[in-house]
Design a protein around this motif. Structure first.
Motif, PDB file in Angstrom:
ATOM      1  N   SER A  46       0.826  -1.206   0.000  1.00 42.69           N
ATOM      2  CA  SER A  46       0.000   0.000   0.000  1.00 42.69           C
ATOM      3  C   SER A  46       0.863   1.259   0.000  1.00 42.69           C
ATOM      4  O   SER A  46       0.383   2.339  -0.276  1.00 42.69           O
ATOM      5  CB  SER A  46      -0.921   0.001   1.216  1.00 42.69           C
ATOM      6  OG  SER A  46      -0.186  -0.272   2.384  1.00 42.69           O
ATOM      7  N   GLU A  47       2.150   1.096   0.273  1.00 38.66           N
ATOM      8  CA  GLU A  47       2.978   2.291   0.444  1.00 38.66           C
ATOM      9  C   GLU A  47       3.318   2.959  -0.882  1.00 38.66           C
ATOM     10  O   GLU A  47       3.210   4.175  -1.031  1.00 38.66           O
ATOM     11  CB  GLU A  47       4.271   1.912   1.176  1.00 38.66           C
ATOM     12  CG  GLU A  47       5.132   3.104   1.520  1.00 38.66           C
ATOM     13  CD  GLU A  47       6.458   2.701   2.150  1.00 38.66           C
ATOM     14  OE1 GLU A  47       6.705   1.489   2.284  1.00 38.66           O
ATOM     15  OE2 GLU A  47       7.229   3.605   2.481  1.00 38.66           O
ATOM     16  N   SER A  48       3.737   2.170  -1.853  1.00 42.23           N
ATOM     17  CA  SER A  48       4.127   2.739  -3.138  1.00 42.23           C
ATOM     18  C   SER A  48       3.995   1.643  -4.181  1.00 42.23           C
ATOM     19  O   SER A  48       4.063   0.460  -3.853  1.00 42.23           O
ATOM     20  CB  SER A  48       5.592   3.205  -3.087  1.00 42.23           C
ATOM     21  OG  SER A  48       6.427   2.096  -2.819  1.00 42.23           O
ATOM     22  N   LYS A  49       3.809   2.043  -5.425  1.00 41.05           N
ATOM     23  CA  LYS A  49       3.682   1.025  -6.456  1.00 41.05           C
ATOM     24  C   LYS A  49       5.026   0.334  -6.688  1.00 41.05           C
ATOM     25  O   LYS A  49       5.118  -0.883  -6.749  1.00 41.05           O
ATOM     26  CB  LYS A  49       3.198   1.647  -7.762  1.00 41.05           C
ATOM     27  CG  LYS A  49       3.168   0.618  -8.882  1.00 41.05           C
ATOM     28  CD  LYS A  49       2.349   1.046 -10.075  1.00 41.05           C
ATOM     29  CE  LYS A  49       2.304  -0.100 -11.096  1.00 41.05           C
ATOM     30  NZ  LYS A  49       1.938   0.341 -12.430  1.00 41.05           N
ATOM     31  N   TYR A  50       6.069   1.149  -6.815  1.00 40.46           N
ATOM     32  CA  TYR A  50       7.378   0.590  -7.155  1.00 40.46           C
ATOM     33  C   TYR A  50       8.246   0.437  -5.920  1.00 40.46           C
ATOM     34  O   TYR A  50       8.194   1.259  -5.003  1.00 40.46           O
ATOM     35  CB  TYR A  50       8.089   1.476  -8.182  1.00 40.46           C
ATOM     36  CG  TYR A  50       7.400   1.496  -9.516  1.00 40.46           C
ATOM     37  CD1 TYR A  50       7.318   0.335 -10.279  1.00 40.46           C
ATOM     38  CD2 TYR A  50       6.802   2.643 -10.003  1.00 40.46           C
ATOM     39  CE1 TYR A  50       6.673   0.336 -11.501  1.00 40.46           C
ATOM     40  CE2 TYR A  50       6.161   2.645 -11.226  1.00 40.46           C
ATOM     41  CZ  TYR A  50       6.087   1.485 -11.968  1.00 40.46           C
ATOM     42  OH  TYR A  50       5.449   1.486 -13.166  1.00 40.46           O
ATOM     43  N   PHE A  51       9.052  -0.577  -5.926  1.00 42.59           N
ATOM     44  CA  PHE A  51      10.049  -0.813  -4.894  1.00 42.59           C
ATOM     45  C   PHE A  51      11.011   0.359  -4.851  1.00 42.59           C
ATOM     46  O   PHE A  51      11.537   0.769  -5.872  1.00 42.59           O
ATOM     47  CB  PHE A  51      10.782  -2.106  -5.244  1.00 42.59           C
ATOM     48  CG  PHE A  51      12.056  -2.350  -4.485  1.00 42.59           C
ATOM     49  CD1 PHE A  51      12.091  -2.240  -3.103  1.00 42.59           C
ATOM     50  CD2 PHE A  51      13.207  -2.733  -5.153  1.00 42.59           C
ATOM     51  CE1 PHE A  51      13.261  -2.486  -2.395  1.00 42.59           C
ATOM     52  CE2 PHE A  51      14.381  -2.988  -4.458  1.00 42.59           C
ATOM     53  CZ  PHE A  51      14.410  -2.857  -3.075  1.00 42.59           C
TER      54      PHE A  51
END
Ligand SMILES: Cc1cc2nc3c(=O)[nH]c(=O)nc-3n(C[C@H](O)[C@H](O)[C@H](O)COP(=O)(O)OP(=O)(O)OC[C@H]3O[C@@H](n4cnc5c(N)ncnc54)[C@H](O)[C@@H]3O)c2cc1C
Ligand code: SF4
Lengths: 448, 596
Positions: free
Chosen positions: A32-37
């Motif tokens: 849920s934090e960000s789409k990409y690593f």
């Protein structure tokens, strides 16, 4: 087979990459934090203006498509382990065959009064940066509580924008529950030298509300002194981010309990990284080791186990590194803050007080156990091999230049350390090796 | 920033402003002496017309007005001479001794205006020099020196917050890039006297390269490009870029407009070589001063890192002594102008007939220079690169590299790290190398056989176009002008044929590599971000893989900015290829794996 990984941090992403190498499973990574690593360890550099957020992403967007790793930005709120389904916050259901929990940590809050006010925050997620950004313009002062690595990173962040910082540290010296005394003292000096107000033996009492739900200062527990500030950073360690799983069938303690194959008590469910707690930690290791490298190694290990090749988690010889403002730090092997009974320490510090080498060895067998470096770089593989091979201190010291990893033209200090050892022991050893890469490669090739 | 630094910036900005206004500041008076025309027919006609129009002895307030008057006289003279030639051809005079060609008009304007200054600048060149260069150096140093009092260590704070250094968003960046390319081609068409052949060919090659990257290499069009700046374009950076582009255009193609700058540096030139300053002297002097002042800045920034200090001192030395001062002294001693560290094919005119003839005609020293240049290129480059990698040249010796590492240091983060950029890079830079080789072969063929063209392509026109497109537009206008847009090594990365040559040696036969420190990498991205050559260093470091890349100039900044001590530049004979293949962060070996 559909393997679902919750968490796109280093552990989740490592497991996805290795799964792709080892199998043809359908792979989905949810966070849920960000789409990409992105690299959590680089958060500070975004705030300080060294990098943009995209620069902290180790892979370009095409990488995921090319490797058939599906990315999903969703928050998971429930897991039905019987039906093998996940539920997202938006009510979507996702079916899995195997599940990897790589949920990471969250900053600790110890119930301080005022800890949930506006203008109070930790440093873990990218959203925490946004919070810091929000309060930074016209900020007159920030107070940070916690004397660990992240606390100092946060101090450095504010300091880089010329915002005065006070650090409240419970211990008598910076990070002295991890660093030996001399190193801890060195870093404490360094922090003060940079103009950061370091208050040792000091605890946070409470955070003061300005009347509108925003922090306007803190009260020091010991003295009752009030320090006015516009932002309070809470960096007193992290703990596994698993609150929502506590009431479920999955066994937890502080973290999610896993066996040596990183499997939980539930079939086909694994846990790795910061959120995993080893039921039987290896000798000398803690059950939860919330650092980057262990997450990466667990990710690799779990992929083998999921694909049916049983491997026990073995992180090898301990290593870690950090940077305290301008002083780099590397550690290899055993390095307790207070020496154990059978430990002998060899310590050399540069006159400038910003560089040091410490080698710990066994009093009786003279076998080298660990290296601690400040402001000097040592080569990981060489130190690792010395420790693994149970090399004696005399041998290590004579060959010490093999480990030197400082850039070209840097002064080399191996001779000074050796002199110190000679003075202490009455021996007359000399340096036998040069730091040339050819010699290093030759040394590394010799099988132990 | 303390008060001294603020004063420094202020002084620098004042100097910068005066410098910028300087070309329009002088007054000009044409006299019989300052009308620089050596051809008698031309001179008589022009002088007659000039007197009629009353511009002899008349003081003009600006260079533009002066040029306008002079040009109209020259054009009338050209017309008159043409008419005279067709109505009553003079006896015993060749057509082009009598008629006036367009290029001669250009030269007459340039030479005359250089001599005709009569205002404050011409009368007080030293004061002019001090108010621009002097004040600028003082301001710059006042800003830089106090940095030495700060704690030593990596100083990249706020780079992506500053409007000057944060780069442009994708849209504006592409706009600048495309408009520059199109502008160069259109100007090239004019420059080529309306001949479409070369501009068209260049355009076609550019399209082929785009096609190769997108189609042949299957680069997907929809991959989101990464813009430098997240929210806002760095407008100051953009303005600075436009300023630099403008400067190079004036320098290369309109020097008659900047004679005042030459006037103020003439005292220095006369001191060194005895000659008045040309635009090339002006450029060389500015270049050297910038490398020196910004070199001090570089040293202040990296003074915790000895490699950086030694390397910066080296480029400062080579620029000042070998590239700038020595050639001027050679000229004073009546020897050919020669830069001992400039190597073909960067020095693309080395094999041009006039250069060879000039060197051959200059006695033993000239012959030594010719041999030196050839030996350096054939033996020096491969041998030294074998031992130390291409860094020995690119980031220790080269002038372009020197400017990039000093003036360009604040922009190194703007290089594009994407795989797509790497693909463009490989096609373009090797394309330029091929072009340089083809061009030189044709020039030499011409020199030795006397036949001026092969397959209907004239070697003169090819070399003219190469000089225009690669030597001036790419190396200068784009190379430096694009610092704030595409990073400080745009030329070195995409265009320099010598870098391509050195790179091939480095990639396939060299002991140089960057080794990584086992498993210590935290994938933070500092190394990739600050790689001026756009190498994604992290991609290797996080796998524990050694880095062997043809483009690496060995600046060592990745190693300097790495917060975990992961990278080291080194030379060794052993194992370069296996180390570059092996992934040393893998910690599970196959023999540990029990198959169920
Ligand atoms: C500022 C900072 C500096 C650090 N520096 C270092 C260092 O120098 N060296 C070092 O070794 N370690 C460092 N660490 C520690 C290291 O970053 C962590 O150990 C590591 O990132 C943990 O990785 P992970 O994959 O286990 O979890 P994480 O990186 O935390 O990834 C977990 C992800 O899962 C997501 N998630 C959690 N629950 C859910 C859910 N229910 N639904 C959807 N998504 C969910 C989270 O939002 C998060 O994005 C640092 C940490 C911080 C915060
Ligand atoms: S090599 Fe160093 S700078 Fe590069 S990503 Fe790794 S830790 Fe960061």
């Amino acid at each position: 087979m559909h393997t679902v990984i919750i968490g796109n941090g280093i552990s989740g992403i490592s497991s996805a990459r290795w799964l792709r190498k080892l199998s043809d499973n359908k792979i989905t990574v949810i966070s849920s934090e960000s789409k990409y690593f992105y690299s959590r360890t680089a958060l500070m550099y975004i705030y300080m203006g060294h990098m943009r957020e995209v620069d902290t992403q180790p892979y370009e967007p095409w990488f995921w498509e090319k490797n058939r790793i599906d990315l999903l930005q969703e928050h998971i709120t429930k897991i039905d382990f019987n039906k093998k389904t996940l539920q997202t916050k938006n009510g979507k259901e996702i079916q899995y065959d195997q599940l990897v929990l790589a949920l990471g940590s969250k900053p600790n809050k110890f119930g301080w009064p005022g800890q949930d006010l506006n203008g109070v925050g930790g440093l873990y997620h990218i959203q925490d940066l946004e919070n810091m950004e929000k309060y930074s313009p016209n900020l007159k002062k920030a107070v940070i509580t916690g004397g660990g690595l992240i606390g100092l990173e946060m101090a450095e962040m504010f300091h880089s924008r010329n915002i005065p910082v006070t650090m409240l540290v419970r211990e008598p010296s910076y990070w002295n529950n991890a660093l030996p005394n001399e190193e801890s003292a060195m870093i404490s000096r360094h922090i003060t030298h940079h103009g950061i107000d370091l208050r040792l033996n000091t605890n946070l009492g409470e955070i003061v509300d300005d009347g509108n739900g925003t922090a306007c200062g803190v009260i020091v527990k010991e003295t009752g002194e009030k320090i006015d500030c516009g932002y309070v950073g809470l960096t007193a360690g992290v703990s596994p981010n698993i609150g929502w799983l506590k009431d479920g069938p999955i066994e937890t303690n502080r973290g999610i309990l896993v066996d040596e194959n990183l499997q939980t008590n539930i079939q086909d469910v694994y846990a790795i990284g910061d959120c995993a707690e080893m039921r039987n930690p290896l000798p000398g290791r803690r059950p939860i080791e919330a650092i980057w490298y262990t997450g990466r190694m667990m990710g690799e290990t779990v992929a083998y186990n999921i694909t049916g090749k049983k491997v026990s988690y073995d992180p090898g010889i301990w290593f870690n590194s950090a940077k305290f403002l301008d002083i780099e730090y590397q550690v290899y092997g055993e390095m307790p803050p207070q020496p154990a009974e059978h430990h002998q320490n060899l310590y050399w510090e540069h006159d400038d007080g910003e560089k040091s080498i410490r080698i710990v060895y066994d009093k009786n067998s003279e076998v080298v156990l660990g290296f601690n470096l400040m402001g000097i770089r040592f080569r990981h593989e060489v130190c690792d091999k010395w420790i693994k091979d149970k090399t004696k201190i005399d041998q290590v010291l004579q060959d010490l230049s093999l480990a030197n990893f400082d850039p070209e033209f840097y002064e080399q200090y191996e001779g000074m350390l050796l002199k110190k050892y000679n003075d202490q022991t009455g021996k007359n050893l000399t340096l036998q090796k040069k730091r040339k890469l050819d010699q290093v490669l030759k040394f590394l090739k010799v099988r132990s | 920033m303390n008060i001294i630094q603020k004063i420094g910036i202020l002084l620098f900005l004042v100097a910068f402003l005066i410098f910028t206004l300087m070309p329009g500041l002088n007054k000009f008076t044409l006299t019989e002496d300052t009308l620089k025309i050596s051809n008698e027919h031309h001179r008589t006609e022009v002088l007659k017309l000039a007197k009629e129009k009353g511009i002899i002895g008349k003081e003009q307030g600006s260079n533009i007005a002066f040029i306008k008057d002079l040009k109209s006289v020259l054009l009338t003279a050209q017309n008159n001479l043409n008419e005279q030639f067709s109505s009553s051809p003079p006896a015993g005079v060749g057509e082009w001794d009598f008629k006036m060609a367009d290029w001669q008009i250009k030269n007459y304007v340039r030479d005359s205006i250089t001599e005709s200054g009569s205002g404050w600048v011409t009368k007080n060149p030293m004061q002019g020099f001090l108010l621009t260069f002097g004040l600028g150096i003082l301001g710059g140093l006042l800003f830089i020196i106090p940095k030495f009092a700060q704690p030593a260590g990596i100083k990249n704070d706020g780079i992506y917050h500053s409007s000057l250094t944060k780069g442009l968003q994708f849209g504006p960046k592409m706009f600048m890039l495309l408009s520059t390319i199109i502008g160069v081609l259109i100007y090239g068409y004019k420059y080529n006297n309306g001949n479409l052949f070369w501009p068209l060919l260049t355009g076609i090659i550019a399209l082929i390269i785009v096609g190769l990257v997108f189609l042949y290499e299957k680069e997907k069009l929809f991959n989101p490009p990464r813009s430098a700046s997240v929210v806002l374009t760095g407008w100051l950076g953009m303005l600075f870029g436009i300023y630099l582009v403008g400067f190079y255009i004036l320098l290369y193609w309109a020097p008659h407009l900047i004679t005042n700058w030459m006037t103020i540096v003439s005292p220095v030139s006369e001191f060194l070589s005895g000659n008045k300053a040309s635009q090339w002297f002006l450029y060389g002097l500015m270049y050297t001063i910038i490398v020196l002042v910004m070199g001090i800045r570089m040293i202040s920034k990296y003074r915790h890192n000895k490699y950086q200090m030694v390397r910066t001192a080296s480029v400062m030395f080579f620029q000042t002594a070998i590239a700038f001062t020595l050639p001027e002294i050679l000229v004073r001693l009546n020897y050919p102008y020669y830069d001992f560290k400039n190597i073909w094919p960067l020095n693309y005119s080395f094999f041009f007939d006039y250069n060879i003839n000039n060197l051959l005609a200059s006695g033993n020293l000239g012959i030594f220079m010719l041999v030196w240049g050839i030996v350096l290129m054939l033996i020096g480059v491969p041998v030294i690169t074998y031992f130390y990698g291409k860094r020995w040249y690119c980031s220790w010796v080269c002038g372009c590299g020197g400017l990039a590492e000093t003036l360009g240091d604040p922009y190194r983060q703007l290089s594009d790290k994407s795989l797509r950029a790497w693909k463009f890079e490989r096609w373009i830079i090797h394309g330029v190398l091929v072009a340089a080789v083809v061009m030189t072969v044709m020039v030499l063929f011409h020199y030795f056989t006397g036949s001026a063209s092969i397959l209907g392509i004239s070697s003169d026109s090819l070399r003219g176009w190469y000089g225009f497109l690669i030597g001036s537009a790419f190396a200068g206008v784009v190379g430096t002008g694009f610092y704030p847009l595409m990073g400080n090594r745009t030329w070195c990365r995409f265009g320099c044929p010598l870098a391509a040559y050195l790179g091939l040696v480095q990639r396939f036969k060299s002991r140089f590599r960057i080794t990584t420190n086992g498993g210590q990498c935290i994938s933070c991205g500092n190394c990739s971000t600050y790689c001026e050559m756009g190498i994604d260093v992290r991609a290797y470091a996080q796998k524990g893989q050694d880095i062997v890349r043809s483009s690496c100039v060995g600046c060592g900044v990745c190693s300097a900015v790495c917060p975990r001590g992961v990278l080291r530049l080194e030379n060794a004979s052993g194992d370069i290829n296996t180390r570059a293949d092996e992934m040393r962060t893998i910690h599970i070996s196959e023999d540990q794996v029990g198959i169920l």
